[in-house]
Design an enzyme around this catalytic site. Structure first.
Site, PDB file in Angstrom:
ATOM      1  N   LYS A 277      46.557   2.151 -39.419  1.00  0.00           N
ATOM      2  CA  LYS A 277      47.802   1.489 -39.823  1.00  0.00           C
ATOM      3  C   LYS A 277      48.437   0.801 -38.620  1.00  0.00           C
ATOM      4  O   LYS A 277      48.310   1.284 -37.490  1.00  0.00           O
ATOM      5  CB  LYS A 277      48.794   2.524 -40.366  1.00  0.00           C
ATOM      6  CG  LYS A 277      48.427   3.060 -41.739  1.00  0.00           C
ATOM      7  CD  LYS A 277      49.497   3.985 -42.256  1.00  0.00           C
ATOM      8  CE  LYS A 277      49.114   4.545 -43.622  1.00  0.00           C
ATOM      9  NZ  LYS A 277      49.028   3.527 -44.674  1.00  0.00           N
ATOM     10  N   ARG A 351      43.196   8.370 -52.883  1.00  0.00           N
ATOM     11  CA  ARG A 351      42.373   8.383 -54.101  1.00  0.00           C
ATOM     12  C   ARG A 351      41.130   9.240 -53.906  1.00  0.00           C
ATOM     13  O   ARG A 351      40.593   9.781 -54.855  1.00  0.00           O
ATOM     14  CB  ARG A 351      42.055   6.936 -54.518  1.00  0.00           C
ATOM     15  CG  ARG A 351      41.209   6.166 -53.570  1.00  0.00           C
ATOM     16  CD  ARG A 351      41.324   4.643 -53.755  1.00  0.00           C
ATOM     17  NE  ARG A 351      42.613   4.135 -53.291  1.00  0.00           N
ATOM     18  CZ  ARG A 351      42.987   2.868 -53.392  1.00  0.00           C
ATOM     19  NH1 ARG A 351      42.193   1.987 -53.969  1.00  0.00           N
ATOM     20  NH2 ARG A 351      44.165   2.480 -52.943  1.00  0.00           N
TER      21      ARG A 351
HETATM   22  N1  BES Z   1      49.835   6.496 -47.867  1.00  0.00           N
HETATM   23  C1  BES Z   1      49.528   5.147 -48.092  1.00  0.00           C
HETATM   24  C2  BES Z   1      50.454   4.462 -49.090  1.00  0.00           C
HETATM   25  C3  BES Z   1      51.918   4.337 -48.712  1.00  0.00           C
HETATM   26  C4  BES Z   1      52.378   3.149 -48.188  1.00  0.00           C
HETATM   27  C5  BES Z   1      52.806   5.361 -48.943  1.00  0.00           C
HETATM   28  C6  BES Z   1      53.711   3.024 -47.866  1.00  0.00           C
HETATM   29  C7  BES Z   1      54.130   5.238 -48.626  1.00  0.00           C
HETATM   30  C8  BES Z   1      54.590   4.067 -48.100  1.00  0.00           C
HETATM   31  C9  BES Z   1      48.094   5.009 -48.627  1.00  0.00           C
HETATM   32  O1  BES Z   1      47.213   5.981 -48.229  1.00  0.00           O
HETATM   33  C10 BES Z   1      47.599   3.672 -48.180  1.00  0.00           C
HETATM   34  O2  BES Z   1      47.547   3.448 -47.015  1.00  0.00           O
HETATM   35  N2  BES Z   1      47.245   2.823 -49.118  1.00  0.00           N
HETATM   36  C11 BES Z   1      46.744   1.531 -48.820  1.00  0.00           C
HETATM   37  C12 BES Z   1      45.626   1.263 -49.786  1.00  0.00           C
HETATM   38  C13 BES Z   1      44.771   0.100 -49.427  1.00  0.00           C
HETATM   39  C14 BES Z   1      44.070   0.313 -48.117  1.00  0.00           C
HETATM   40  C15 BES Z   1      43.743  -0.138 -50.519  1.00  0.00           C
HETATM   41  C16 BES Z   1      47.855   0.509 -49.010  1.00  0.00           C
HETATM   42  O3  BES Z   1      48.642   0.620 -49.933  1.00  0.00           O
HETATM   43  O4  BES Z   1      47.916  -0.419 -48.220  1.00  0.00           O
HETATM   44 ZN    ZN Z   2      46.260   5.635 -46.381  1.00  0.00          ZN
END
Ligand code: BES
Ligand code: ZN
Ligand code: ZN
Length: 499
Positions: A277, A351
């Protein structure tokens, strides 16, 4: 804490008496006429001058100068009676309790009957009142050496209503459990990742299990290996913290049939893994176990209220870290279900852990499933931060979840899930599924992937990435964790009916 009185007695001495004010042409009519009389029409004058307001979200404080027993009157504006809902009342009570707490009053009386709108049940009003008290006055203690001056707790609330006192008392007790347990979920989410590891979460669940006589099962890494939980294990691969698959079972029926499976994403910190991230997106990822917190909060309510239902809660818990051992994009992993998964993005880890958790919930007999997860940033883009995104494979089951969410005052909104969407998560050349089919419709893709493991079992997916935390304080809580979906899940269980 709560004491119910059937009649309003104007000479009773209270530090403060709280009254609901609806916007209508004649403010001091009906139940409130007597007040104005005792104040020789002065209350009507105060309304005219704007010192007492009936506007939604307004609070007006009046000193009584000994005209009646109560020292102060707090008027809580409720807006137009026609627009009055239980959610408006929950917020109105929340505002009132904040005000009372700030004024350091420890004992108050609330004239419940002045709050009920047309056709509203006073039991429902009592429920939202007692729920709003812990919600609105919640505070996360934190870790400062020098803590803030401790807030005065409201210790006693006299609730005045003409209705059956025992029934009102019971509704107050239930509402209070709902509010308190939501706060337990909030505290879990507010706790940083170094102080709430998967092991800590498992210990918390064990204690909950002991308190409420749940069956507790904690799967260790070796157990997961034996069961072939390759998706869960892949996410944990880069971590020094052992993973835990946490299972709590509540038996409210003689037979273990019609079992509701509650599955909550329990990522204690999400770095994104090798699909790391950005530095702005990583702060706050301690909240990536908001789904787990909601499930544990709901189990606390279930443990307290003991409905005649069967529930199995499954929480896959680990952090998502980077190391020489960590899983990588391009890896192919095998889930407990046997389905193989091509990992295209290690940040789509939620997921993956949910895949094995859903399979395991079914293994434990769940035949109705709800998963709750801070799954995608995409749901925030789609729906904002007030509404939880939902997906389903079963209309009737979704209807039950929708009704529970409505009653809980936790709005959800359904996103589409068509065959063409499902084809995208099945779109891998070398595996059965891929965990990140591209940027379009993230929230749908996340849910669609989990749905592949629900298979034919009625299932609802709740994406709380936007609703698990709030940047600003609200009438029912401070900034930070909200405890979203705790109450919806518990109500769903309480009200569950076989389709
Ligand atoms: N934990 C995150 C989602 C999230 C984002 C929660 C902001 C709370 C606030 C999740 O694991 C994630 O990173 N999802 C990605 C998915 C993508 C890589 C397909 C996302 O939403 O960018
Ligand atoms: Zn994630
Ligand atoms: Zn995540």
């Amino acid at each position: 804490m709560f004491q119910v009185k059937n009649e309003i007695e104007f000479q009773d001495s209270y530090e403060c008496l709280v009254i609901g004010m609806k916007e209508k042409p004649e403010k001091f009519s009906g139940q409130l006429a007597k007040f104005d009389e005792l104040f020789e029409g002065q209350l009507t004058e105060l309304v005219k001058s704007g010192d007492i307001s009936a506007k939604k979200k307004s609070i007006s404080k009046i000193h009584t100068f000994g005209k009646i027993g109560a020292k102060r009157l707090i008027f809580v504006g409720l807006g137009k009676e026609k627009e009055l809902t239980l959610e408006v009342l929950r917020e109105a009570f929340g505002k009132a309790f904040k005000e009372i707490q700030m004024s350091k009053l420890e004992e108050v009386a609330i004239y419940l009957d002045t709050f009920a709108g047309e056709g509203m049940e006073s039991l429902d009003v009592a429920h939202v009142l007692s729920e709003a008290l812990p919600l609105a006055t919640y505070e996360f203690e934190g870790y400062k050496q020098k803590s803030n001056e401790p807030k005065k707790e409201i210790e006693k609330i006299i609730v005045i209503s003409e209705d059956d006192a025992d029934e009102i008392q019971a509704a107050l007790t239930v509402g209070y459990v709902y509010g308190k347990s939501t706060n337990s979920a909030r505290t879990l989410v507010n706790t940083p990742g170094n102080l709430l590891t998967a092991t800590d979460m498992a210990n918390y669940a064990k204690e909950l299990g002991e308190r409420y006589d749940f069956e507790v099962e904690i799967l260790e890494k070796e157990d997961m290996l034996k069961l072939g939980m390759g998706a869960m294990l892949a996410v944990n691969q880069g971590s020094d913290e052992p993973p835990k698959m946490i299972v709590l079972k509540y038996r409210g029926k003689d037979e273990w049939t019609e079992v509701i499976g509650l599955v909550g994403k329990g990522i204690t910190f999400d770095t994104g893994g090798y699909s790391i991230k950005p530095k702005d997106g990583i702060v706050g990822m301690k909240s990536d176990m908001g789904g787990a917190a909601a499930v544990l909060g709901a189990m606390e309510i279930i443990g307290e209220l003991r409905p005649e239902q069967n529930v199995v809660a499954v929480i896959p818990s680990t952090d998502n870290m980077i190391s020489g051992n960590a899983f990588k994009p391009d890896d192919v992993i095998t889930s407990m279900s046997g389905k193989t998964i091509e990992v295209l993005n290690t940040d789509a880890e939620g997921r993956l852990v949910l895949a094995d958790a859903v399979t395991y919930a079914k293994h434990h007999g769940a035949n109705y499933l709800v998963d709750v997860a801070t799954l995608t940033g995409g749901v925030i883009v789609a729906l904002g931060t007030n509404t939880t995104g939902a997906l389903t494979n079963d209309e009737a089951w979704f209807e039950q979840v929708l009704e529970a969410s409505y009653e809980a005052g936790e709005p959800i909104w359904r996103l589409p899930l068509f065959e063409k969407d499902i084809e995208r998560v099945r779109g891998s050349k070398i595996a059965d599924l891929n965990n990140s089919p591209g940027r379009e419709g993230h929230a749908i893709m996340g849910g669609a992937f989990v749905g592949e493991f629900a298979e034919g079992t009625p299932w609802v997916h709740l994406d709380i990435a936007g609703t698990a935390t709030t940047r600003t304080s609200t009438a029912v809580g401070p900034a930070g964790a909200t405890g979203a979906m705790t109450r919806t899940l518990a109500l769903l269980v309480e009200r569950f009916e076989k389709n």
